[in-house]
Scaffold this motif. Structure first.
Motif, PDB file in Angstrom:
ATOM      1  N   VAL A  60      -2.550   5.440   6.838  1.00  0.00           N
ATOM      2  CA  VAL A  60      -2.455   3.989   6.713  1.00  0.00           C
ATOM      3  C   VAL A  60      -2.141   3.363   8.072  1.00  0.00           C
ATOM      4  O   VAL A  60      -2.719   2.336   8.455  1.00  0.00           O
ATOM      5  CB  VAL A  60      -1.382   3.625   5.658  1.00  0.00           C
ATOM      6  CG1 VAL A  60      -1.107   2.137   5.671  1.00  0.00           C
ATOM      7  CG2 VAL A  60      -1.835   4.059   4.281  1.00  0.00           C
ATOM      8  N   ILE A 107       1.094  12.446   5.272  1.00  0.00           N
ATOM      9  CA  ILE A 107      -0.272  12.268   5.767  1.00  0.00           C
ATOM     10  C   ILE A 107      -0.816  10.904   5.363  1.00  0.00           C
ATOM     11  O   ILE A 107      -1.458  10.204   6.157  1.00  0.00           O
ATOM     12  CB  ILE A 107      -1.184  13.406   5.244  1.00  0.00           C
ATOM     13  CG1 ILE A 107      -0.827  14.696   5.983  1.00  0.00           C
ATOM     14  CG2 ILE A 107      -2.657  13.076   5.480  1.00  0.00           C
ATOM     15  CD1 ILE A 107      -1.648  15.888   5.557  1.00  0.00           C
ATOM     16  N   ALA A 108      -0.522  10.483   4.120  1.00  0.00           N
ATOM     17  CA  ALA A 108      -0.993   9.174   3.673  1.00  0.00           C
ATOM     18  C   ALA A 108      -0.433   8.070   4.559  1.00  0.00           C
ATOM     19  O   ALA A 108      -1.145   7.138   4.940  1.00  0.00           O
ATOM     20  CB  ALA A 108      -0.608   8.954   2.216  1.00  0.00           C
ATOM     21  N   VAL A 163       2.000  15.445   1.667  1.00  0.00           N
ATOM     22  CA  VAL A 163       0.905  14.548   1.294  1.00  0.00           C
ATOM     23  C   VAL A 163       1.295  13.086   1.550  1.00  0.00           C
ATOM     24  O   VAL A 163       0.519  12.312   2.106  1.00  0.00           O
ATOM     25  CB  VAL A 163       0.502  14.778  -0.177  1.00  0.00           C
ATOM     26  CG1 VAL A 163      -0.392  13.652  -0.660  1.00  0.00           C
ATOM     27  CG2 VAL A 163      -0.216  16.106  -0.313  1.00  0.00           C
ATOM     28  N   ILE A 171       2.130   6.640  -6.803  1.00  0.00           N
ATOM     29  CA  ILE A 171       1.126   7.608  -7.251  1.00  0.00           C
ATOM     30  C   ILE A 171       1.687   9.027  -7.172  1.00  0.00           C
ATOM     31  O   ILE A 171       1.621   9.796  -8.131  1.00  0.00           O
ATOM     32  CB  ILE A 171      -0.170   7.481  -6.404  1.00  0.00           C
ATOM     33  CG1 ILE A 171      -0.876   6.157  -6.705  1.00  0.00           C
ATOM     34  CG2 ILE A 171      -1.116   8.652  -6.691  1.00  0.00           C
ATOM     35  CD1 ILE A 171      -2.066   5.870  -5.806  1.00  0.00           C
ATOM     36  N   VAL A 172       2.287   9.342  -6.021  1.00  0.00           N
ATOM     37  CA  VAL A 172       2.796  10.702  -5.846  1.00  0.00           C
ATOM     38  C   VAL A 172       3.940  10.973  -6.817  1.00  0.00           C
ATOM     39  O   VAL A 172       4.027  12.051  -7.422  1.00  0.00           O
ATOM     40  CB  VAL A 172       3.227  10.935  -4.381  1.00  0.00           C
ATOM     41  CG1 VAL A 172       3.927  12.277  -4.249  1.00  0.00           C
ATOM     42  CG2 VAL A 172       2.034  10.861  -3.457  1.00  0.00           C
ATOM     43  N   VAL A 216       4.626  20.148  -0.926  1.00  0.00           N
ATOM     44  CA  VAL A 216       3.296  19.555  -1.085  1.00  0.00           C
ATOM     45  C   VAL A 216       3.413  18.035  -1.180  1.00  0.00           C
ATOM     46  O   VAL A 216       2.743  17.290  -0.458  1.00  0.00           O
ATOM     47  CB  VAL A 216       2.594  20.105  -2.351  1.00  0.00           C
ATOM     48  CG1 VAL A 216       1.247  19.414  -2.545  1.00  0.00           C
ATOM     49  CG2 VAL A 216       2.392  21.600  -2.227  1.00  0.00           C
ATOM     50  N   LEU A 256       3.689  16.796 -13.949  1.00  0.00           N
ATOM     51  CA  LEU A 256       3.651  18.259 -13.999  1.00  0.00           C
ATOM     52  C   LEU A 256       4.049  18.741 -15.388  1.00  0.00           C
ATOM     53  O   LEU A 256       5.064  18.314 -15.919  1.00  0.00           O
ATOM     54  CB  LEU A 256       4.640  18.841 -12.981  1.00  0.00           C
ATOM     55  CG  LEU A 256       4.260  18.755 -11.519  1.00  0.00           C
ATOM     56  CD1 LEU A 256       5.444  19.147 -10.659  1.00  0.00           C
ATOM     57  CD2 LEU A 256       3.095  19.679 -11.236  1.00  0.00           C
ATOM     58  N   ILE A 286       2.448  11.604 -10.223  1.00  0.00           N
ATOM     59  CA  ILE A 286       1.712  12.872 -10.281  1.00  0.00           C
ATOM     60  C   ILE A 286       2.692  14.029 -10.423  1.00  0.00           C
ATOM     61  O   ILE A 286       2.511  14.920 -11.249  1.00  0.00           O
ATOM     62  CB  ILE A 286       0.818  13.060  -9.025  1.00  0.00           C
ATOM     63  CG1 ILE A 286      -0.390  12.127  -9.100  1.00  0.00           C
ATOM     64  CG2 ILE A 286       0.342  14.501  -8.927  1.00  0.00           C
ATOM     65  CD1 ILE A 286      -1.319  12.237  -7.915  1.00  0.00           C
ATOM     66  N   ILE A 298       2.469   1.798  -3.310  1.00  0.00           N
ATOM     67  CA  ILE A 298       1.527   2.374  -4.287  1.00  0.00           C
ATOM     68  C   ILE A 298       1.379   3.878  -4.045  1.00  0.00           C
ATOM     69  O   ILE A 298       1.386   4.666  -4.977  1.00  0.00           O
ATOM     70  CB  ILE A 298       0.142   1.690  -4.168  1.00  0.00           C
ATOM     71  CG1 ILE A 298       0.234   0.199  -4.475  1.00  0.00           C
ATOM     72  CG2 ILE A 298      -0.871   2.377  -5.061  1.00  0.00           C
ATOM     73  CD1 ILE A 298       0.296  -0.150  -5.936  1.00  0.00           C
ATOM     74  N   VAL A 299       1.282   4.253  -2.766  1.00  0.00           N
ATOM     75  CA  VAL A 299       1.178   5.670  -2.423  1.00  0.00           C
ATOM     76  C   VAL A 299       2.370   6.421  -3.004  1.00  0.00           C
ATOM     77  O   VAL A 299       2.225   7.454  -3.667  1.00  0.00           O
ATOM     78  CB  VAL A 299       1.116   5.854  -0.889  1.00  0.00           C
ATOM     79  CG1 VAL A 299       1.343   7.310  -0.525  1.00  0.00           C
ATOM     80  CG2 VAL A 299      -0.204   5.362  -0.348  1.00  0.00           C
ATOM     81  N   THR A 319       0.835  -1.204   0.000  1.00  0.00           N
ATOM     82  CA  THR A 319       0.000   0.000   0.000  1.00  0.00           C
ATOM     83  C   THR A 319       0.868   1.251   0.000  1.00  0.00           C
ATOM     84  O   THR A 319       0.643   2.187  -0.783  1.00  0.00           O
ATOM     85  CB  THR A 319      -0.923   0.008   1.237  1.00  0.00           C
ATOM     86  OG1 THR A 319      -1.593  -1.235   1.302  1.00  0.00           O
ATOM     87  CG2 THR A 319      -1.931   1.131   1.148  1.00  0.00           C
ATOM     88  N   PHE A 328       6.252  22.644  -4.746  1.00  0.00           N
ATOM     89  CA  PHE A 328       5.639  21.325  -4.882  1.00  0.00           C
ATOM     90  C   PHE A 328       6.368  20.225  -4.126  1.00  0.00           C
ATOM     91  O   PHE A 328       5.792  19.200  -3.816  1.00  0.00           O
ATOM     92  CB  PHE A 328       5.517  20.960  -6.361  1.00  0.00           C
ATOM     93  CG  PHE A 328       4.507  21.818  -7.050  1.00  0.00           C
ATOM     94  CD1 PHE A 328       3.155  21.617  -6.810  1.00  0.00           C
ATOM     95  CD2 PHE A 328       4.891  22.846  -7.885  1.00  0.00           C
ATOM     96  CE1 PHE A 328       2.215  22.431  -7.414  1.00  0.00           C
ATOM     97  CE2 PHE A 328       3.956  23.655  -8.484  1.00  0.00           C
ATOM     98  CZ  PHE A 328       2.607  23.453  -8.258  1.00  0.00           C
TER      99      PHE A 328
END
Lengths: 321, 341, 297
Positions: free
Chosen positions: A294, A289-290, A286, A22-23, A282, A30, A26, A18-19, A15, A279
């Motif tokens: 979890v 926090i994820a 993020v 993803i980040v 950011v 940009l 993302i 994957i987090v 998990t 960024f």
């Protein structure tokens, strides 16, 4: 139990991976040169080149990703240029403030929502029940940023009871600390309070009609004990699941609440960083926090098992031993 | 004989749902002596469980309400006691066990916790003493390795073992009266006999009275001294088991007897059924409540409700004919109409 | 083959019939709260469609001589904002944004999420494991945070708001649909169809999809409420639709800055969000109770 713990902790790894992926993607999505975007419009060409080098943006993608993972695993989020400090320092400074806000909201929500739900279930189909049901429906529909603004309007601007913004430090005294905490906590607690009341009401209604409640009464227990020991512990399981879910809501809601009340937590940091177009900050906050989210879910899962012995999450060991 | 331990007089219980009032129990009267066991028999909806549950005032209110009558236990009217006083009787002097042991034990507490809780509610003993007593109780009801099993959760027990745990909880404070609401219905046939034997054995050992609610006459013949037959919230027949086994008088009782599976039958005869269903108690019942289903019904039965009377001492029946001179002749095939297979 | 199809259809219809309540509409409307919710939704839709007729002023017309007027002043029902624009008319036009984003974002998330859920649930095994891990990963972000991150990447704008909130909606739909597929898959008639030689795609779209519709509708309704709040939140944070487009969230943000001078701006723009979301939730609750009271959503 031990096997269950190991297994659940091992399940965290994919998990979290994957987090991270993803980040990573993302941020690579940009538009334009990532270094240029991350540094913002005021950066010079030399800055951008140097930053590209530092971020390893000139390396092949798989190497970039690998370095990124190692940095994450060692909690090395790098430096923020706009804040001129290591990002981990920023997080360490801000995160406790968000936790203070989230925990006080959660406590408030449990202290109000749970008894309200119990009372509504005990007095089903009375005016008390209808009031709790209606209020909780309004609660779950509440745009909390609006509620926050309204609280400021009435309790700070008009009545002057509480400060509108900021966080009181403990050095200024406990009273100031609490006075700063109340409005943001109330705003943030609204949705969880309503959710808890709804969940507890419906699960108490289900539990109260169970046979073992009749057994408990037939033993001569006081009604208080019947409800608060026998019924409540059974109604607790769905509550725990919802507390876990709400915590993610709290972390998200904190972004809005902190913005309204200028509460110096992670949420304000994120919004501030977005405005400064930093960024890297950011992205790191993020991810942080994820990860916290979890981990909280893991804790909820474990509590779930402790509260409800019947749940057998540990499928390897078969029956309870 | 001495003063009865429990006597119920003209009990009236109503259930309210919106504007509909259902008279679930209507004028039930019976009494029970020390060490005696009483069976209350009837179909579902006959009011037998409601009657039993009302003794400890455990009927959920709303919608249920005891609207009349009295329940005298050891000289005190249980219906006029304060909440506190009735709590002191529950689980202490009068205990109850229920139909489905898999739902009547709380799944989130160990069985030990649930027994100890009952003991410590009524007795001023330390946790350690209560635990020892609980282990003793588990042993008494025949649970092997009680020191180990006391710390287990209900889901780790089989159905029969759970009912034994329920009995242990119920008997932990030496009650004078045990109310068993269909205690074997949810159990396997082989386990049923074990539980009934255990109850009989414990009754002799502990000097208590038992009220056994059941729809199975076989259970009553085996375990009870007295029996009352309930129909549509009323007692239609009552007496000693010995008397009713041989000389039952009410056509409804005959129907129940005919629909029993007996060993001698061996499938030679088809099983009897009582046609139709009990009357809707949310309407005023005119005449005898059983009239619609009674093969012996005559004009008078539609007009007048029969009162419970004692044609012979100790044997009461509510039937116009059986209490007068013109006795009914029991027909062999009254409940075997052609359509049943 | 014709025969197979016939049996297939008969089974399917039977299955759906047994699950559905016949008097569904009557049941729904008898629930007074659900009817109230429906009224709010219809009113909102009408306002959005006929916004130019409802509005008393041009929502974009500025007038520096009439800034921050109070309610009722100079023909402005709810007063004006700091640019002198009519608050009431902006709220009326804001309904368009809220409704558009709410519905479009949920459709976006529902289509992609349902597809993922279908594939995941129907094929199971490794496909399921991979998809569900990705969904778990997406769910590790608080909903609004995922939308915020996506907006920072995508940049401001109406379409981007829809995409960002839409993507945030994917995991929820994937989970609901996957759960439904697993339930339907277990049922007998699917076994029968498969044994009669139907193809995967056919089974999926002719049988599994129609049977998953009821819970999906309920979930989608509730999600629209969430999406409207999210749009307002993003606009409130300055990450939503671009100014000067009238959005309730950005109006509230502006109102927050003029709380002392003109509390009406913040009060009313937020109040319409609350009423809208409450209406949708009421309707969703009623819908769930009417479709299947035991539905776990």
């Amino acid at each position: 139990m031990k096997g269950f713990l190991y297994k659940r902790i091992l399940q965290l790894i994919p998990t979290l991976l994957i987090v991270a992926i993803i980040v990573f993607f993302i941020t690579r999505m940009l538009p334009g040169d990532p270094a240029a975007v991350m540094l913002g419009p005021q950066a010079s060409a030399e800055d951008i080149a140097a930053y590209s080098e530092k971020l390893g943006l000139n390396e092949p993608l798989h190497k970039q990703f690998f370095d990124y993972l190692i940095n994450l695993a060692t909690f090395d989020f790098g430096n923020s240029l706009t804040y001129n400090r290591p990002i981990m320092d920023l997080i360490i400074e801000r995160f406790p403030n968000t936790i203070i806000l989230a925990v006080s909201a959660l406590l408030l929500a449990v202290m109000i929502g749970v008894p309200a739900g119990i009372i509504a279930a005990r007095k089903q189909n009375t005016i008390i029940d209808y009031s709790v049901t209606t209020l909780s429906l309004i609660g779950v529909s509440m745009p909390i940023f609006w509620l926050g603004v309204m609280l400021v309007l009435y309790f700070s601007v008009n009545l002057g009871w509480f400060p509108a913004t900021g966080m009181g430090s403990l050095e200024e005294g406990f009273g100031s600390f609490i006075r700063h905490l109340i409005l943001p906590s109330v705003a943030l607690a609204t949705i969880p309070t309503a959710e808890f009341a709804r969940i507890i009401r419906s699960s108490m209604l289900e539990t109260i009609s169970q046979d073992y409640i009749k057994t408990a009464r037939s033993k001569g227990l006081k009604e208080f004990k019947v409800i608060n020991k026998h019924a409540f512990k059974n109604a607790l399981t769905p509550l725990l699941t919802v507390i876990g879910l709400q915590f993610s809501g709290l972390l998200g809601g904190a972004v809005l609440t902190e913005t309204i009340f200028s509460w110096p937590g992670m949420g304000l940091l994120i919004v501030d960083a977005i405005e400064k177009r930093d960024f890297v900050v950011v992205q790191s906050t993020v991810i942080f926090i994820a990860v916290i989210y979890v981990v909280i879910n893991l804790i909820v899962d474990i509590l779930y098992k402790v509260v409800n012995p019947k749940v057998n999450l540990d499928s390897n060991s078969g029956g309870g031993k | 004989m001495s003063e009865p331990i429990l006597s119920v007089k003209d009990l009236q219980i109503e259930f309210k749902s919106g504007s509909i009032v259902t008279k679930a129990v209507n004028g039930v009267t019976f009494s029970l002596n020390e060490n005696e066991s009483l069976g209350i028999v009837g179909e579902s909806g006959s009011g037998k469980s409601v009657t039993a549950t009302s003794i400890l005032r455990l009927i959920p209110n709303p919608p249920g309400k005891i609207t009349g009558g009295e329940i005298i236990f050891k000289g005190k009217n249980l219906l006029t006691l304060s909440n506190r006083e009735i709590r002191e009787i529950r689980g202490n002097e009068i205990s109850m066990i229920f139909q489905d042991p898999s739902t009547s034990l709380n799944p989130v507490f160990t069985v030990g916790n649930q027994i100890i809780e009952s003991i410590r509610t009524h007795k001023a003993v330390s946790k350690k003493e209560a635990r020892e007593l609980a282990i003793k109780m588990l042993e008494l009801v025949g649970i092997p390795a009680p020191e180990k099993r006391i710390d287990m959760y209900p889901h780790e027990f089989s159905g029969g073992m759970r009912q034994r745990v329920m009995i242990a909880i119920a008997l932990s404070c030496d009650p004078k009266l045990l109310i068993a609401d269909e205690p074997t219905t949810a159990l396997d046939v082989t386990v049923q006999a074990q539980i009934l034997n255990l109850m009989k054995e414990l009754q002799a050992k502990l000097n208590m009275s038992i009220i056994m609610i059941t729809h199975d006459l076989g259970v009553v013949w085996e375990t009870c001294d007295k029996i009352i037959v309930m129909y549509a919230g009323r007692v239609v027949e009552s007496g000693t088991v010995a008397e009713l086994y041989k000389n039952s008088l009410h056509p409804y009782t005959w129907g129940l007897l005919d629909s029993q599976i007996t060993e001698s039958q061996n499938n030679l005869k088809p099983l009897a059924t009582i046609p139709g269903s009990p009357p809707d108690l949310s309407f005023e019942v005119k005449g005898c409540p059983f009239v619609e289903r009674c093969p012996y019904a005559q004009t008078v039965c539609f007009e007048k409700t029969p009162q419970l009377m004692e044609p012979t001492k100790g044997h009461a029946v509510a039937c116009h004919f059986q209490t007068s001179d013109q006795k009914l002749e029991r027909k062999e095939d009254a409940y075997f109409d052609g359509s049943t297979t | 083959m014709n025969n197979v199809q016939g049996i297939e259809e008969a089974r399917d219809i039977q299955y759906r019939k047994s699950k559905k309540e016949q008097s569904f509409i009557r049941k729904l409307l008898r629930n007074r709260f659900a009817a109230l919710g429906l009224f709010v939704i219809l009113l909102l839709t009408a306002t959005a469609i006929f916004a130019p007729y409802f509005a008393t002023h041009d929502p974009y017309e500025m007038d520096v001589t009439k800034t921050l007027l109070g309610p009722g002043e100079d023909g402005h029902i709810l007063g004006t904002d700091s640019y002198g624009r009519d608050t009431f008319s902006r709220i009326v036009f804001g309904a368009r944004i809220s409704l558009l984003v709410g519905v479009a974002a949920v459709l976006f998330g529902a289509v992609l999420g349902s597809l993922l859920g279908l594939i995941s649930g129907y094929f199971g095994g490794r496909t399921d494991a991979i998809i569900m891990r990705i969904i778990d990963g997406m769910m590790a972000f608080p909903f609004i945070l995922l939308a915020i991150v996506l907006m920072t990447v995508l940049g401001q704008g109406l379409v981007n708001v829809i995409i960002a909130i839409g993507i945030s909606n994917i995991p929820g739909f994937a989970r609901v649909v996957r759960g439904q597929v697993l339930t339907v898959k277990e049922s007998e008639f699917i076994e029968v169809t498969r044994s009669l030689g139907a193809k995967h795609g056919r089974i999926l779209f002719k049988h599994v999809v129609p049977n998953s519709v009821a819970p999906l509708i309920v979930y989608a309704t509730m999600s629209v409420a969430g999406a409207i709040i999210s749009e307002a939140s993003l606009s409130f944070l300055g990450l939503g639709v671009q100014p000067p487009t009238a959005s309730w969230g950005s109006m509230l943000q502006e109102g927050k800055n003029f709380l002392v001078l003109s509390p009406e701006l913040a009060t009313f723009s937020g109040l319409v969000i609350l009423i809208t979301v409450l209406g949708i939730n009421l309707f969703g609750d009623g819908l769930r109770d009417a479709l299947d009271p035991k539905m776990k959503l």
